[in-house]
Design a protein around this motif. Sequence first.
Motif, PDB file in Angstrom:
ATOM      1  N   THR A  20       5.129   3.215   2.549  1.00  0.00           N
ATOM      2  CA  THR A  20       4.853   2.815   1.179  1.00  0.00           C
ATOM      3  C   THR A  20       3.702   1.829   1.121  1.00  0.00           C
ATOM      4  OG1 THR A  20       7.176   3.116   0.597  1.00  0.00           O
ATOM      5  CG2 THR A  20       5.845   1.819  -0.913  1.00  0.00           C
ATOM      6  N   PHE A  21       3.686   0.880   2.050  1.00  0.00           N
ATOM      7  CA  PHE A  21       2.631  -0.129   2.077  1.00  0.00           C
ATOM      8  C   PHE A  21       1.267   0.524   2.271  1.00  0.00           C
ATOM      9  CE2 PHE A  21       0.070  -3.305   4.451  1.00  0.00           C
ATOM     10  CZ  PHE A  21      -0.022  -4.254   3.448  1.00  0.00           C
ATOM     11  N   GLN A  22       1.196   1.521   3.136  1.00  0.00           N
ATOM     12  CA  GLN A  22      -0.067   2.207   3.371  1.00  0.00           C
ATOM     13  C   GLN A  22      -0.457   3.070   2.176  1.00  0.00           C
ATOM     14  OE1 GLN A  22      -2.090   1.681   5.848  1.00  0.00           O
ATOM     15  NE2 GLN A  22      -0.697   0.263   6.855  1.00  0.00           N
ATOM     16  N   ARG A  23       0.543   3.724   1.580  1.00  0.00           N
ATOM     17  CA  ARG A  23       0.260   4.653   0.478  1.00  0.00           C
ATOM     18  C   ARG A  23      -0.088   3.913  -0.813  1.00  0.00           C
ATOM     19  NH1 ARG A  23       3.998   6.635  -3.098  1.00  0.00           N
ATOM     20  NH2 ARG A  23       5.650   5.862  -1.759  1.00  0.00           N
ATOM     21  N   LYS A  24       0.562   2.789  -1.058  1.00  0.00           N
ATOM     22  CA  LYS A  24       0.373   2.044  -2.296  1.00  0.00           C
ATOM     23  C   LYS A  24      -0.364   0.736  -2.047  1.00  0.00           C
ATOM     24  CE  LYS A  24       2.718   4.764  -5.115  1.00  0.00           C
ATOM     25  NZ  LYS A  24       2.117   5.413  -6.291  1.00  0.00           N
ATOM     26  N   LYS A  25      -1.174   0.691  -1.008  1.00  0.00           N
ATOM     27  CA  LYS A  25      -1.878  -0.549  -0.678  1.00  0.00           C
ATOM     28  C   LYS A  25      -2.669  -1.030  -1.888  1.00  0.00           C
ATOM     29  CE  LYS A  25      -3.170  -1.119   3.486  1.00  0.00           C
ATOM     30  NZ  LYS A  25      -3.859  -1.055   4.799  1.00  0.00           N
ATOM     31  N   SER A  26      -2.718  -2.342  -2.050  1.00  0.00           N
ATOM     32  CA  SER A  26      -3.312  -2.940  -3.226  1.00  0.00           C
ATOM     33  C   SER A  26      -4.748  -2.469  -3.446  1.00  0.00           C
ATOM     34  CB  SER A  26      -3.274  -4.465  -3.105  1.00  0.00           C
ATOM     35  OG  SER A  26      -3.855  -4.861  -1.880  1.00  0.00           O
ATOM     36  N   LYS A  27      -5.107  -2.275  -4.707  1.00  0.00           N
ATOM     37  CA  LYS A  27      -6.429  -1.761  -5.049  1.00  0.00           C
ATOM     38  C   LYS A  27      -7.513  -2.820  -4.913  1.00  0.00           C
ATOM     39  CE  LYS A  27      -5.292  -0.224  -9.115  1.00  0.00           C
ATOM     40  NZ  LYS A  27      -5.384   0.424 -10.448  1.00  0.00           N
ATOM     41  N   VAL A  28      -7.239  -4.035  -5.389  1.00  0.00           N
ATOM     42  CA  VAL A  28      -8.267  -5.072  -5.394  1.00  0.00           C
ATOM     43  C   VAL A  28      -8.627  -5.493  -3.972  1.00  0.00           C
ATOM     44  CG1 VAL A  28      -8.891  -7.351  -6.273  1.00  0.00           C
ATOM     45  CG2 VAL A  28      -7.431  -5.859  -7.636  1.00  0.00           C
ATOM     46  N   PHE A  29      -7.634  -5.658  -3.122  1.00  0.00           N
ATOM     47  CA  PHE A  29      -7.865  -6.049  -1.726  1.00  0.00           C
ATOM     48  C   PHE A  29      -8.811  -5.067  -1.039  1.00  0.00           C
ATOM     49  CE2 PHE A  29      -6.642  -5.993   2.797  1.00  0.00           C
ATOM     50  CZ  PHE A  29      -6.764  -7.339   3.115  1.00  0.00           C
ATOM     51  N   ALA A  30      -8.686  -3.789  -1.382  1.00  0.00           N
ATOM     52  CA  ALA A  30      -9.507  -2.761  -0.743  1.00  0.00           C
ATOM     53  C   ALA A  30     -10.958  -2.796  -1.208  1.00  0.00           C
ATOM     54  CB  ALA A  30      -8.922  -1.379  -1.018  1.00  0.00           C
ATOM     55  N   THR A  31     -11.263  -3.488  -2.312  1.00  0.00           N
ATOM     56  CA  THR A  31     -12.625  -3.498  -2.832  1.00  0.00           C
ATOM     57  C   THR A  31     -13.478  -4.616  -2.242  1.00  0.00           C
ATOM     58  OG1 THR A  31     -12.079  -4.946  -4.709  1.00  0.00           O
ATOM     59  CG2 THR A  31     -11.829  -2.560  -5.022  1.00  0.00           C
ATOM     60  N   VAL A  32     -12.871  -5.553  -1.501  1.00  0.00           N
ATOM     61  CA  VAL A  32     -13.624  -6.661  -0.917  1.00  0.00           C
ATOM     62  C   VAL A  32     -13.681  -6.496   0.597  1.00  0.00           C
ATOM     63  CG1 VAL A  32     -12.906  -8.193  -2.778  1.00  0.00           C
ATOM     64  CG2 VAL A  32     -11.592  -8.151  -0.653  1.00  0.00           C
TER      65      VAL A  32
END
Length: 289
Positions: A20-32
């Motif tokens: 679940t953590f990998q599939r629903k990883k936070s969107k904002v964290f991934a943009t930086v």
Amino acid sequence: MSHQAPVLFTEKYEARVEHTFQRKKSKVFATVRNRTEGVIGAESLTMYVAGKGRTTKRPSRHADIPPMNAGRSKIKLTTEDDFASDYIDDEDLDKMLADDRDVVADQGAFAIARALDDYVVEEINGTDQYVGDWSEGMSVDLALQATTNAALYEWPDDEGGWYGLLGPNAWNQMLTYKQFASGEYVGDALPYLNKAYVRSWNGVTWMRHTGLVSPDTDQENGLLYYGPAIAAVGQRSGKPDIWWDGKKQAWLVTQRLRAGAKRHVEPCAIQLRYNPNAPFYGVNNTPAT
């Protein structure tokens, strides 16, 4: 009665949380600019930043070419611990179906993913740059003012590094403008699967986000930021901590997150200050029906 958590539950819980953590990883964290390894156990982490360089002219034929002297610098990110804990009654555990246990695992994973975003949003919101004064709703005019100011920062604008975050009401306010809602303007080359809540418009990838800062009831800070200029770290602990609480006759399941974020080059972000509860206005600046 045994005070050992059922092995099957422990193994399935860990596997489900990781999935679940990998599939629903936070969107904002991934943009930086982010790092997800080597964080657990570290009080702080160091990341390296390349400086800005400019071309030079050779003074004369056969003369030495002056170096750019762009330089390199280091940034130190202080990390903190967050915990996602929940009790599971022992009798309920015996009666739980596999789907019920998945729900418990999902709760912890979702909480950790949201916490990662919260670290980044809080850090971005610390900027001293802003447009608007919270007196009106979100509008195309406010977005254009922010992107115009951002262009003065001299960050690359051809690498998809600019992102915008809007709350649910502000997002819907923007959808009343054809420039933002129509495929004629935003196109269909969007970087996320959930395209309903993402728009690539005017050089910025805009996303709907529910975790923005609200100084007051009628105040919300949308955010425009350059992702590569913000560093964030976050790592979920390995296996969940599952132990028996005799007084509660229940299992306490705890997940741990170690994370931190920092703006490492300024200016790199702008607050968009709007009133999320203002009436909706459309293209002709008339109330939407």
